[in-house]
Motif scaffolding. Structure first.
Motif, short mmCIF file in Angstrom:
data_model
loop_
_atom_site.label_atom_id
_atom_site.label_comp_id
_atom_site.label_asym_id
_atom_site.label_seq_id
_atom_site.Cartn_x
_atom_site.Cartn_y
_atom_site.Cartn_z
N THR A 107 -11.53 4.55 -70.72
CA THR A 107 -12.33 3.74 -71.61
C THR A 107 -13.69 3.55 -71.26
N VAL A 108 -14.54 3.20 -71.87
CA VAL A 108 -15.86 2.63 -71.53
C VAL A 108 -15.59 1.64 -70.32
N ALA A 109 -14.60 0.76 -70.47
CA ALA A 109 -14.52 -0.20 -69.41
C ALA A 109 -14.15 0.37 -68.08
N ASP A 110 -13.40 1.47 -68.28
CA ASP A 110 -13.24 2.28 -66.76
C ASP A 110 -14.40 2.72 -66.18
N HIS A 111 -15.37 3.32 -67.25
CA HIS A 111 -16.65 3.82 -66.81
C HIS A 111 -17.26 2.33 -65.99
N VAL A 112 -17.33 1.44 -66.68
CA VAL A 112 -18.18 0.43 -66.16
C VAL A 112 -17.41 0.07 -64.82
N THR A 113 -16.03 -0.02 -64.57
CA THR A 113 -15.53 -0.63 -63.48
C THR A 113 -15.88 0.60 -62.26
N HIS A 114 -15.70 1.63 -62.83
CA HIS A 114 -16.19 2.74 -61.79
C HIS A 114 -17.63 2.65 -61.02
N ASP A 115 -18.74 2.01 -62.04
CA ASP A 115 -19.85 1.92 -61.46
C ASP A 115 -20.00 0.61 -60.58
N LEU A 116 -19.01 -0.38 -60.94
CA LEU A 116 -19.15 -1.57 -60.12
C LEU A 116 -18.24 -1.19 -58.68
N ARG A 117 -17.65 -0.41 -58.68
CA ARG A 117 -16.75 0.05 -57.32
C ARG A 117 -17.77 0.80 -56.60
N GLN A 118 -18.62 1.57 -57.43
CA GLN A 118 -19.66 2.33 -56.66
C GLN A 118 -20.71 1.46 -55.87
N LEU A 119 -21.03 0.36 -56.77
CA LEU A 119 -21.95 -0.49 -56.25
C LEU A 119 -21.35 -1.29 -55.17
N ARG A 120 -20.09 -1.70 -54.97
CA ARG A 120 -19.35 -2.17 -53.91
C ARG A 120 -19.32 -1.40 -52.61
N THR A 121 -19.15 -0.18 -52.92
CA THR A 121 -19.05 0.76 -51.62
C THR A 121 -20.31 0.96 -50.91
N GLU A 122 -21.36 1.13 -52.12
CA GLU A 122 -22.72 1.00 -51.17
C GLU A 122 -23.23 0.06 -50.57
N ALA A 123 -22.80 -1.24 -51.19
CA ALA A 123 -23.02 -2.51 -50.49
C ALA A 123 -22.28 -2.67 -49.01
N ASP A 124 -21.16 -2.23 -49.12
CA ASP A 124 -20.36 -1.97 -47.77
C ASP A 124 -21.03 -1.08 -46.66
N LEU A 125 -21.57 0.05 -47.22
CA LEU A 125 -22.30 0.98 -46.43
C LEU A 125 -23.66 0.73 -46.09
N GLY A 126 -24.22 -0.36 -46.97
CA GLY A 126 -25.56 -0.76 -46.38
C GLY A 126 -26.75 -0.11 -47.27
N VAL A 127 -26.29 0.69 -48.13
CA VAL A 127 -27.11 1.71 -48.82
C VAL A 127 -27.45 0.95 -50.36
N THR A 128 -27.50 -0.24 -50.63
CA THR A 128 -27.71 -0.98 -51.63
C THR A 128 -29.06 -0.77 -51.96
N PRO A 129 -29.55 -1.30 -53.23
CA PRO A 129 -30.93 -1.45 -53.69
C PRO A 129 -31.55 -2.45 -52.65
N VAL A 130 -32.71 -2.57 -52.64
CA VAL A 130 -33.46 -3.28 -51.81
C VAL A 130 -33.60 -4.83 -52.09
N TYR A 131 -32.98 -5.91 -51.45
CA TYR A 131 -33.30 -7.06 -51.78
C TYR A 131 -33.92 -8.02 -50.45
N SER A 132 -34.32 -9.34 -50.93
CA SER A 132 -35.31 -9.64 -50.28
C SER A 132 -34.90 -10.36 -48.73
N GLU A 133 -33.59 -10.66 -48.64
CA GLU A 133 -33.15 -11.46 -47.13
C GLU A 133 -32.26 -10.58 -46.48
N THR A 134 -32.02 -10.77 -45.39
CA THR A 134 -31.07 -10.00 -44.47
C THR A 134 -29.78 -10.34 -44.85
#
Length: 292
Positions: A107-134
């Motif tokens: 479903t569309v909900a599954d696609h949204v969940t997939h994107d959120l998991r990808q975002l979390r994985t990228e955060a864990d790997l340190g390749v997230t979008p730039v943010y202002s603080e360490t």
């Protein structure tokens, strides 16, 4: 009478290479349809062009009758016809069982969940979008409160209730004031120095902030994708915030009363390790503060 609508998306890869799932694919295909059984009383399914896909709902425009409507993501799926047609033309009649095509059952909900998991994985790997603080200095989210000063003032001074003040003391023990945000039912993510007037709106009522609005504000403030987020709030605010930062820590999870929440907040403010909802936060070890 509106002109006949013809979808323009075409999939013609002879190798049947699966596209990557997610919201971007849905917008690229440009058409969604409701699940079987979810449609007009006269029968059939809702079919429309997605205008906006949020964490919980999708706004779509039906070209056949020029009506815009909103449906839960759990009731919608991507228009699959181009992929199945391509599969059939190459002798593949069970495309969803082919490696990499499992999302045809989503479903569309599954696609949204997939994107959120990808975002979390990228955060864990340190390749997230730039943010202002360490990463060692967390972003801490605290709720607003009903008790307010009777005049316009900075958000950090507006809320006067004891629960809010306690969440602020706990937040101050974890991070700097620049990395604290108040979730206002009316205004969304508020830096402490943003001046606002008193208002009367409870979270969850018509006109209160949505997850989509919070996500947009987080993006504008350079906070979307921050890998180190802590939510010091009750259940409803936590659920809303975790739609923007699904990896966020929520040390008040599992509490059974306001009193228990206050006890945990007091321990955080005192710099003590706490546990809750299976989560342990050793305050001094993970987030050392040299400027306290």
């Amino acid at each position: 009478m509106p002109p006949n609508f013809r979808p323009t998306y075409d999939y013609d890869d002879p190798d049947l290479t699966p596209p990557s799932p997610g919201v971007d694919l849905i917008m690229q295909v440009g058409l969604v349809e409701s699940l079987p059984g979810i449609g007009p009383a006269t029968g059939g399914q809702y079919i429309g062009i997605p205008r906006a896909i949020g964490p919980l709902h999708t706004r779509l425009w039906r070209p056949h009758d020029q009506v815009e409507m909103t449906l839960p993501n759990t009731d919608l799926q991507l228009w699959h016809a181009p992929f199945h047609v391509a599969g059939h033309s190459h002798g593949e009649f069970k495309l969803s069982e082919r490696r990499g095509w499992h999302w045809l059952r989503w479903t569309v909900a599954d696609h949204v969940t997939h994107d959120l998991r990808q975002l979390r994985t990228e955060a864990d790997l340190g390749v997230t979008p730039v943010y202002s603080e360490t990463a060692s200095d967390p972003l801490v989210i605290v709720p607003c409160g009903a008790a307010k000063a009777p005049f316009p003032c900075p958000a950090g001074e507006l809320y006067t209730g004891s629960y809010h003040r306690l969440t602020r003391r706990a937040a101050d023990a974890l991070t700097s004031s620049d990395n604290i945000r108040i979730i206002s039912a009316l205004h969304g993510l508020l830096p402490l120095d943003q001046v606002i007037a008193p208002y009367d709106l409870r979270f969850g009522r018509p006109g209160s902030v949505t997850a989509e609005q919070l996500q947009e504000q987080a993006d504008q403030q350079g906070l979307l994708g921050h890998p180190n987020v802590v939510i010091l709030a009750g259940r409803d605010y936590t659920r809303l915030t975790q739609q923007v930062w699904p990896h966020a820590r929520a040390p008040l999870t599992g509490t059974r009363s306001i009193g228990e929440q206050q006890h945990r907040l007091a321990r955080i403010a005192a710099g003590e390790p706490i546990s809750g909802g299976g989560l342990v936060i050793p305050i001094g070890a993970i987030w050392p503060r040299d400027d306290r």
